[in-house]
Scaffold this motif. Structure first.
Motif, PDB file in Angstrom:
ATOM      1  N   TRP A  10       0.802  -1.212   0.000  1.00 24.45           N
ATOM      2  CA  TRP A  10       0.000   0.000   0.000  1.00 24.45           C
ATOM      3  C   TRP A  10       0.839   1.267   0.000  1.00 24.45           C
ATOM      4  CZ3 TRP A  10      -4.037   1.724  -1.917  1.00 24.45           C
ATOM      5  CH2 TRP A  10      -4.645   2.890  -1.478  1.00 24.45           C
ATOM      6  N   LYS A  11       1.916   1.292   0.748  1.00 25.35           N
ATOM      7  CA  LYS A  11       2.739   2.505   0.806  1.00 25.35           C
ATOM      8  C   LYS A  11       3.298   2.845  -0.566  1.00 25.35           C
ATOM      9  CE  LYS A  11       3.820   2.287   5.630  1.00 25.35           C
ATOM     10  NZ  LYS A  11       4.778   2.340   6.696  1.00 25.35           N
ATOM     11  N   GLN A  12       3.670   1.837  -1.326  1.00 22.29           N
ATOM     12  CA  GLN A  12       4.179   2.076  -2.668  1.00 22.29           C
ATOM     13  C   GLN A  12       3.079   2.544  -3.608  1.00 22.29           C
ATOM     14  OE1 GLN A  12       5.615  -1.908  -3.226  1.00 22.29           O
ATOM     15  NE2 GLN A  12       7.750  -1.261  -3.022  1.00 22.29           N
ATOM     16  N   LEU A  13       1.912   1.959  -3.472  1.00 21.36           N
ATOM     17  CA  LEU A  13       0.819   2.236  -4.407  1.00 21.36           C
ATOM     18  C   LEU A  13      -0.006   3.460  -4.030  1.00 21.36           C
ATOM     19  CD1 LEU A  13      -0.368  -1.411  -5.011  1.00 21.36           C
ATOM     20  CD2 LEU A  13       1.038   0.010  -6.496  1.00 21.36           C
ATOM     21  N   LYS A  14       0.171   3.941  -2.823  1.00 21.42           N
ATOM     22  CA  LYS A  14      -0.615   5.086  -2.366  1.00 21.42           C
ATOM     23  C   LYS A  14      -0.418   6.292  -3.279  1.00 21.42           C
ATOM     24  CE  LYS A  14       0.125   7.071   1.744  1.00 21.42           C
ATOM     25  NZ  LYS A  14       0.029   7.349   3.194  1.00 21.42           N
ATOM     26  N   ASP A  28      -7.789   9.547   4.662  1.00 16.88           N
ATOM     27  CA  ASP A  28      -8.608   8.557   3.956  1.00 16.88           C
ATOM     28  C   ASP A  28      -7.750   7.379   3.522  1.00 16.88           C
ATOM     29  OD1 ASP A  28     -10.953  10.089   4.145  1.00 16.88           O
ATOM     30  OD2 ASP A  28     -10.619  11.042   2.203  1.00 16.88           O
ATOM     31  N   TYR A  29      -6.595   7.683   2.928  1.00 14.07           N
ATOM     32  CA  TYR A  29      -5.699   6.618   2.469  1.00 14.07           C
ATOM     33  C   TYR A  29      -5.154   5.810   3.637  1.00 14.07           C
ATOM     34  CZ  TYR A  29      -5.808   8.802  -2.119  1.00 14.07           C
ATOM     35  OH  TYR A  29      -6.219   9.319  -3.321  1.00 14.07           O
ATOM     36  N   ASP A  30      -4.810   6.503   4.720  1.00 10.91           N
ATOM     37  CA  ASP A  30      -4.283   5.802   5.889  1.00 10.91           C
ATOM     38  C   ASP A  30      -5.335   4.883   6.512  1.00 10.91           C
ATOM     39  OD1 ASP A  30      -1.847   7.033   5.518  1.00 10.91           O
ATOM     40  OD2 ASP A  30      -2.209   8.582   7.047  1.00 10.91           O
TER      41      ASP A  30
END
Length: 68
Positions: A10-14, A28-30
Motif C-alpha cells: 500500500w505505501k508504494q501504491l498510495k 482517507d488513504y491511511d
C-alpha cells in the motif's frame, strides 16, 4: 494481485491512488490501507459515486496496479 498483497504494498501504491483520486485525504488513504471495501467507501463519499461506479473505478485501477 490479491487484496492482502495490495495491503502489503500500500505505501508504494498510495502515490498512484492519489493520482487517481485527488479528492481523498491522506487520512482517507491511511484509514483504508489498501482495503478494497474501505477504498470503495471513501471513493463514494468523496467523489459522490454510486456504489457500482466506485467498485468499477476501483477495480479498473486495481487491475492496472497488478503490474507493480
Amino acid at each position: 494481485m490479491k487484496n492482502d498483497t495490495m495491503e502489503g504494498k500500500w505505501k508504494q501504491l498510495k502515490g498512484e491512488a492519489k493520482k487517481q483520486w485527488g479528492n481523498l485525504t491522506d487520512d482517507d488513504y491511511d484509514q483504508a490501507q489498501g482495503d478494497r471495501e474501505k477504498m470503495i467507501g471513501k471513493i463514494q463519499e468523496r467523489h459522490g459515486r454510486k456504489r457500482e461506479e466506485a467498485e468499477r473505478e476501483y477495480d479498473d485501477w486495481y487491475s492496472r496496479m497488478e503490474q507493480y
